[in-house]
Design a protein around this motif. Structure first.
Motif, PDB file in Angstrom:
ATOM      1  N   ALA A 273       1.698   6.087  72.652  1.00  0.00           N
ATOM      2  CA  ALA A 273       0.787   4.987  72.316  1.00  0.00           C
ATOM      3  C   ALA A 273       0.108   5.191  70.972  1.00  0.00           C
ATOM      4  O   ALA A 273      -0.292   4.215  70.328  1.00  0.00           O
ATOM      5  N   PHE A 274      -0.035   6.456  70.583  1.00  0.00           N
ATOM      6  CA  PHE A 274      -0.609   6.748  69.273  1.00  0.00           C
ATOM      7  C   PHE A 274      -0.026   8.051  68.754  1.00  0.00           C
ATOM      8  O   PHE A 274       0.453   8.891  69.527  1.00  0.00           O
ATOM      9  N   ALA A 275      -0.068   8.212  67.436  1.00  0.00           N
ATOM     10  CA  ALA A 275       0.410   9.446  66.815  1.00  0.00           C
ATOM     11  C   ALA A 275      -0.685  10.016  65.952  1.00  0.00           C
ATOM     12  O   ALA A 275      -1.522   9.282  65.413  1.00  0.00           O
ATOM     13  N   GLY A 276      -0.687  11.333  65.801  1.00  0.00           N
ATOM     14  CA  GLY A 276      -1.600  11.995  64.879  1.00  0.00           C
ATOM     15  C   GLY A 276      -0.835  12.415  63.636  1.00  0.00           C
ATOM     16  O   GLY A 276       0.239  13.004  63.739  1.00  0.00           O
ATOM     17  N   SER A 277      -1.367  12.082  62.461  1.00  0.00           N
ATOM     18  CA  SER A 277      -0.674  12.436  61.224  1.00  0.00           C
ATOM     19  C   SER A 277      -1.675  12.864  60.165  1.00  0.00           C
ATOM     20  O   SER A 277      -2.708  12.223  59.982  1.00  0.00           O
ATOM     21  N   ASP A 278      -1.346  13.961  59.455  1.00  0.00           N
ATOM     22  CA  ASP A 278      -2.216  14.473  58.396  1.00  0.00           C
ATOM     23  C   ASP A 278      -1.921  13.821  57.052  1.00  0.00           C
ATOM     24  O   ASP A 278      -2.436  14.264  56.039  1.00  0.00           O
ATOM     25  N   PHE A 279      -1.077  12.827  57.036  1.00  0.00           N
ATOM     26  CA  PHE A 279      -0.820  12.082  55.808  1.00  0.00           C
ATOM     27  C   PHE A 279      -0.661  10.611  56.176  1.00  0.00           C
ATOM     28  O   PHE A 279      -0.248  10.271  57.289  1.00  0.00           O
ATOM     29  N   ALA A 280      -1.024   9.751  55.243  1.00  0.00           N
ATOM     30  CA  ALA A 280      -0.942   8.315  55.500  1.00  0.00           C
ATOM     31  C   ALA A 280       0.510   7.873  55.622  1.00  0.00           C
ATOM     32  O   ALA A 280       1.417   8.479  55.072  1.00  0.00           O
ATOM     33  N   LEU A 281       0.716   6.801  56.358  1.00  0.00           N
ATOM     34  CA  LEU A 281       2.053   6.268  56.563  1.00  0.00           C
ATOM     35  C   LEU A 281       2.705   5.851  55.250  1.00  0.00           C
ATOM     36  O   LEU A 281       2.054   5.285  54.371  1.00  0.00           O
ATOM     37  N   LYS A 282       3.982   6.127  55.133  1.00  0.00           N
ATOM     38  CA  LYS A 282       4.770   5.662  54.007  1.00  0.00           C
ATOM     39  C   LYS A 282       5.229   4.226  54.292  1.00  0.00           C
ATOM     40  O   LYS A 282       5.318   3.812  55.458  1.00  0.00           O
ATOM     41  N   PRO A 283       5.547   3.446  53.242  1.00  0.00           N
ATOM     42  CA  PRO A 283       6.025   2.076  53.474  1.00  0.00           C
ATOM     43  C   PRO A 283       7.186   2.000  54.446  1.00  0.00           C
ATOM     44  O   PRO A 283       7.256   1.087  55.278  1.00  0.00           O
ATOM     45  N   ALA A 284       8.109   2.960  54.370  1.00  0.00           N
ATOM     46  CA  ALA A 284       9.251   2.954  55.286  1.00  0.00           C
ATOM     47  C   ALA A 284       8.808   3.141  56.729  1.00  0.00           C
ATOM     48  O   ALA A 284       9.389   2.550  57.657  1.00  0.00           O
ATOM     49  N   ASP A 285       7.767   3.962  56.944  1.00  0.00           N
ATOM     50  CA  ASP A 285       7.247   4.169  58.296  1.00  0.00           C
ATOM     51  C   ASP A 285       6.614   2.885  58.826  1.00  0.00           C
ATOM     52  O   ASP A 285       6.761   2.546  60.011  1.00  0.00           O
ATOM     53  N   VAL A 286       5.875   2.201  57.967  1.00  0.00           N
ATOM     54  CA  VAL A 286       5.247   0.942  58.374  1.00  0.00           C
ATOM     55  C   VAL A 286       6.308  -0.087  58.727  1.00  0.00           C
ATOM     56  O   VAL A 286       6.204  -0.789  59.748  1.00  0.00           O
ATOM     57  N   ASP A 287       7.351  -0.182  57.920  1.00  0.00           N
ATOM     58  CA  ASP A 287       8.434  -1.121  58.213  1.00  0.00           C
ATOM     59  C   ASP A 287       9.088  -0.796  59.548  1.00  0.00           C
ATOM     60  O   ASP A 287       9.366  -1.690  60.355  1.00  0.00           O
ATOM     61  N   ALA A 288       9.323   0.486  59.797  1.00  0.00           N
ATOM     62  CA  ALA A 288       9.957   0.891  61.049  1.00  0.00           C
ATOM     63  C   ALA A 288       9.074   0.582  62.250  1.00  0.00           C
ATOM     64  O   ALA A 288       9.567   0.287  63.345  1.00  0.00           O
TER      65      ALA A 288
END
Length: 377
Positions: free
Chosen positions: A107-122
């Motif tokens: 339901a949620f993910a933890g990430s130490d860096f902001a999403l890349k455009p490709a991640d947002v598209d996916a």
């Protein structure tokens, strides 16, 4: 110039003190399902907060190991207050967490860096009618942890640290290290470096610091995958920390919480400030307080000043984001997701992880996160 620097330092110090002192217990919401959590796994009653539990069930998350100790505290508090609700969070690194999120497994993910455009598209494949957004939730710092016999106050700077981790400097008594540590008994020994084997936001933040401050010594772009030459790898911050603790004449990197848990020494950083800056939560707070929101269209990604030269401002900072759909979250977990995230950004929850080496999120940013969580659909 000195007066300006001192003035800025005082302003930052006052801001950080105000940030910490302004923390108080806060309600995460209230309705018929509201309960009160009393303390957490850290044993602090400061974690107490009114929690709107939402629907009972299991909430799954995965990703950043940097925030894992914080999530451990929060899920215990939340679960003890909300009967029938369980939060399960597995580490595996930021890259793995984002991947699992975009596969619809959590339901949620933890990430130490902001999403890349490709991640947002996916993400649009699982966020029906919406997309994934970054919600800054856990603030901290990356500590350069070391195990060198007879050296208790190691000082490094951007160029020297970058060269060490890229195998350009291979001996502890190298002239560049000696110049930063006059009087220290540096051994004539090979430097054993350790880095993350998994895709990691911690690596991304460290290499962002190198890219900003090394003067070209670090030639690779900031990356969640390790691009340096040589060295040995270990999985997760726990794995790196364990290796540093066991291997003499070693150096690696991990969040302050792991350095504290493993009783590891952390290098001071010479930034151009009046004195080398210690790796402390208070010094990291000075840097994080100056961050700004760079995300757009509801995304709250932050811009961090890795190149700060302000006094008492530790430069290798990180912010861990919770990744969630702005729209299109699964109906069966939406209420619990909003309730949990509302709790984690509350003043009480932020204060409850202070003794784990984390930095409370600045109020100006926290308010934006609270508003964004309230609009998740």
């Amino acid at each position: 110039m000195k007066l300006q620097r001192n003035g800025r330092s005082k302003a930052l110090a006052i801001g950080a003190m105000a940030l910490v002192s302004s923390l108080s217990l806060a309600a995460c919401g209230s309705d018929n399902n509201t309960n009160t959590a009393s303390g957490g796994s850290n044993g602090s009653s400061a974690a107490a907060a009114a929690i709107n539990c939402g629907k009972a069930g299991t909430l799954l998350g995965a990703g950043s190991t940097a925030q894992a100790p914080a999530i451990d505290v929060w899920k215990t508090n939340f679960g003890s207050s909300c009967s029938g609700t369980t939060v399960n969070y597995s580490g595996g690194g930021s890259g793995a967490g984002v991947q699992q999120f975009n596969q619809g497994k959590v339901a949620f993910a933890g990430s130490d860096f902001a999403l890349k455009p490709a991640d947002v598209d996916a993400s649009k494949a699982v966020c029906t009618g919406g997309k994934a957004i970054d919600l800054p939730m856990v603030a901290g710092l990356v500590s350069l942890v070391y195990n060198v016999e007879g050296v208790d106050n190691l000082v490094l700077d951007g160029p020297t640290a970058a060269k060490v981790f890229d195998s350009q400097i291979t001996k502890w008594n190298d002239p560049a290290i000696a110049a930063l540590n006059p009087g220290a008994k540096l051994p004539d020994a090979e430097i054993q470096t350790f880095h993350r084997s998994d895709d990691s936001g911690t690596t991304f933040n460290l290499t962002s610091y190198f890219a900003k401050t090394s003067g070209g010594a670090w030639s690779a772009e900031p990356s969640k995958a390790w691009k340096g030459k040589g060295g040995q790898s270990a999985n997760g911050s726990a794995g790196v920390s364990a290796q540093i603790k066991q291997v003499k004449n070693s150096i690696g990197y991990a969040e302050l919480s792991y350095a504290q848990t493993n009783n590891l020494k952390s290098a001071k950083i010479a930034t151009g400030a009046a004195q080398p800056v210690e790796a402390t939560a208070a010094n990291a707070a000075n840097t994080i307080a100056s961050s700004t929101v760079s995300g757009t269209d509801g995304d709250l990604a932050l811009s961090l000043d890795y190149g700060t030269k302000a006094d008492n401002a530790y430069p290798i900072v990180l912010v861990t984001y919770e990744i969630a759909c702005d729209k299109g979250n699964k109906a069966e977990t939406l209420d619990t997701l909003k309730s949990f995230l509302t709790y984690t950004i509350s003043d009480g929850a932020q204060k409850s992880i202070g003794d784990k080496g984390y930095v409370p999120m600045p109020a100006a940013i926290g308010d934006k996160v609270k508003a964004a969580v309230g609009t998740l659909a």
